[in-house]
Design a protein around this motif. Structure first.
Motif, PDB file in Angstrom:
ATOM      1  N   UNK A   2     -11.222   4.864  56.204  1.00  0.00           N
ATOM      2  CA  UNK A   2     -10.588   5.864  56.872  1.00  0.00           C
ATOM      3  C   UNK A   2     -10.588   5.638  58.481  1.00  0.00           C
ATOM      4  N   UNK A   3      -9.599   5.844  59.132  1.00  0.00           N
ATOM      5  CA  UNK A   3      -9.510   5.911  60.413  1.00  0.00           C
ATOM      6  C   UNK A   3      -9.332   7.047  61.186  1.00  0.00           C
ATOM      7  N   UNK A  23      -4.333   0.728  68.570  1.00  0.00           N
ATOM      8  CA  UNK A  23      -3.028   0.514  67.899  1.00  0.00           C
ATOM      9  C   UNK A  23      -2.151   1.884  67.823  1.00  0.00           C
ATOM     10  N   UNK A  24      -1.049   1.651  67.694  1.00  0.00           N
ATOM     11  CA  UNK A  24      -0.165   2.810  68.026  1.00  0.00           C
ATOM     12  C   UNK A  24       1.081   2.809  66.807  1.00  0.00           C
ATOM     13  N   UNK A  25       1.587   3.737  66.519  1.00  0.00           N
ATOM     14  CA  UNK A  25       3.013   4.030  65.844  1.00  0.00           C
ATOM     15  C   UNK A  25       3.705   4.984  66.821  1.00  0.00           C
ATOM     16  N   UNK A  49      -5.737  -2.644  57.626  1.00  0.00           N
ATOM     17  CA  UNK A  49      -4.946  -1.353  57.128  1.00  0.00           C
ATOM     18  C   UNK A  49      -4.764  -0.257  58.277  1.00  0.00           C
ATOM     19  N   UNK A  50      -4.811  -0.726  59.417  1.00  0.00           N
ATOM     20  CA  UNK A  50      -4.624   0.245  60.470  1.00  0.00           C
ATOM     21  C   UNK A  50      -3.069   0.552  60.652  1.00  0.00           C
ATOM     22  N   UNK A  51      -2.088  -0.466  60.427  1.00  0.00           N
ATOM     23  CA  UNK A  51      -0.691  -0.044  60.589  1.00  0.00           C
ATOM     24  C   UNK A  51      -0.329   1.063  59.524  1.00  0.00           C
ATOM     25  N   UNK A  52      -0.978   0.684  58.369  1.00  0.00           N
ATOM     26  CA  UNK A  52      -0.641   1.714  57.118  1.00  0.00           C
ATOM     27  C   UNK A  52      -1.200   2.983  57.620  1.00  0.00           C
ATOM     28  N   UNK A  53      -2.385   3.115  57.986  1.00  0.00           N
ATOM     29  CA  UNK A  53      -3.053   4.386  58.420  1.00  0.00           C
ATOM     30  C   UNK A  53      -2.215   5.336  59.431  1.00  0.00           C
ATOM     31  N   UNK A  54      -1.621   4.572  60.384  1.00  0.00           N
ATOM     32  CA  UNK A  54      -0.795   5.127  61.464  1.00  0.00           C
ATOM     33  C   UNK A  54       0.495   5.704  60.831  1.00  0.00           C
ATOM     34  N   UNK A  55       1.179   4.723  59.825  1.00  0.00           N
ATOM     35  CA  UNK A  55       2.183   5.154  59.357  1.00  0.00           C
ATOM     36  C   UNK A  55       2.217   6.397  58.353  1.00  0.00           C
ATOM     37  N   UNK A  56       1.225   6.254  57.525  1.00  0.00           N
ATOM     38  CA  UNK A  56       0.805   7.561  56.556  1.00  0.00           C
ATOM     39  C   UNK A  56       0.527   8.663  57.536  1.00  0.00           C
ATOM     40  N   UNK A  57      -0.029   8.818  58.693  1.00  0.00           N
ATOM     41  CA  UNK A  57      -0.108   9.824  59.388  1.00  0.00           C
ATOM     42  C   UNK A  57       0.997  10.388  59.860  1.00  0.00           C
ATOM     43  N   UNK A  58       1.820   9.534  60.166  1.00  0.00           N
ATOM     44  CA  UNK A  58       2.955   9.802  60.777  1.00  0.00           C
ATOM     45  C   UNK A  58       3.952  10.437  59.813  1.00  0.00           C
ATOM     46  N   UNK A  59       3.953  10.009  58.767  1.00  0.00           N
ATOM     47  CA  UNK A  59       4.861  10.565  57.783  1.00  0.00           C
ATOM     48  C   UNK A  59       4.069  11.929  56.992  1.00  0.00           C
ATOM     49  N   UNK A  60       2.955  11.951  57.114  1.00  0.00           N
ATOM     50  CA  UNK A  60       2.422  13.072  56.493  1.00  0.00           C
ATOM     51  C   UNK A  60       2.606  14.255  57.495  1.00  0.00           C
ATOM     52  N   UNK A  61       2.781  13.891  58.919  1.00  0.00           N
ATOM     53  CA  UNK A  61       3.024  14.878  60.011  1.00  0.00           C
ATOM     54  C   UNK A  61       4.660  15.135  59.660  1.00  0.00           C
ATOM     55  N   UNK A  79       6.868  -0.056  54.447  1.00  0.00           N
ATOM     56  CA  UNK A  79       6.229   0.993  54.040  1.00  0.00           C
ATOM     57  C   UNK A  79       6.847   2.170  53.004  1.00  0.00           C
ATOM     58  N   UNK A  80       7.921   2.561  53.508  1.00  0.00           N
ATOM     59  CA  UNK A  80       8.479   3.412  52.881  1.00  0.00           C
ATOM     60  C   UNK A  80       9.076   3.173  51.468  1.00  0.00           C
ATOM     61  N   UNK A  81       9.383   1.978  51.488  1.00  0.00           N
ATOM     62  CA  UNK A  81       9.845   1.277  50.285  1.00  0.00           C
ATOM     63  C   UNK A  81       8.564   1.141  49.151  1.00  0.00           C
ATOM     64  N   UNK A  82       7.337   0.972  49.553  1.00  0.00           N
ATOM     65  CA  UNK A  82       6.193   0.823  48.741  1.00  0.00           C
ATOM     66  C   UNK A  82       5.779   2.192  48.442  1.00  0.00           C
ATOM     67  N   UNK A  83       6.066   3.297  49.222  1.00  0.00           N
ATOM     68  CA  UNK A  83       5.636   4.557  48.966  1.00  0.00           C
ATOM     69  C   UNK A  83       6.910   5.744  48.763  1.00  0.00           C
ATOM     70  N   UNK A  84       7.558   5.434  47.731  1.00  0.00           N
ATOM     71  CA  UNK A  84       8.873   6.154  47.618  1.00  0.00           C
ATOM     72  C   UNK A  84       8.629   7.532  47.481  1.00  0.00           C
ATOM     73  N   UNK A  85       7.358   8.222  47.168  1.00  0.00           N
ATOM     74  CA  UNK A  85       6.929   9.507  47.233  1.00  0.00           C
ATOM     75  C   UNK A  85       7.336  10.096  48.283  1.00  0.00           C
ATOM     76  N   UNK A  86       7.279   9.497  49.685  1.00  0.00           N
ATOM     77  CA  UNK A  86       7.463  10.345  50.850  1.00  0.00           C
ATOM     78  C   UNK A  86       9.097  10.371  51.038  1.00  0.00           C
TER      79      UNK A  86
END
Length: 88
Positions: A2-3, A23-25, A49-61, A79-86
């Motif tokens: 967790x970051x 690191x940023x998105x 896993x930092x890029x993944x954490x940033x991407x997930x936070x952005x898409x959660x937003x 990332x979106x292809x790997x997480x189609x639920x988003x």
């Protein structure tokens, strides 16, 4: 791992600061979408896993604000292809 992800809406980016490095998105808002246009992780922080954490936070937003997730950035697109639920 967790970051602590910080959102800077005026700069349109999500950041993680770790070991005195950032690191940023970066994203762009359109009418009804949030498009991640660039992700950056310093080489010394890669592979944690930092890029993944940033991407997930952005898409959660995006989800919380009823925005469609988009990925101009190649990392975000994969990332979106790997997480189609988003995409629902």
């Amino acid at each position: 791992m967790n970051y602590k992800v910080t959102h800077y809406p005026t700069r349109q980016r999500f950041e993680i600061e770790l070991e005195n490095m950032k690191a940023y998105a970066e994203y762009r808002l359109t009418d009804n979408s949030l498009d991640i246009i660039h992700t950056f992780v310093p080489p010394a922080l890669e592979g944690r896993g930092i890029a993944s954490a940033l991407t997930e936070a952005a898409y959660d937003y995006a989800r919380a604000n009823h925005l469609k997730p988009e990925g101009t950035c190649s990392y975000a697109a994969v990332w979106l292809k790997r997480h189609p639920e988003y995409l629902q």
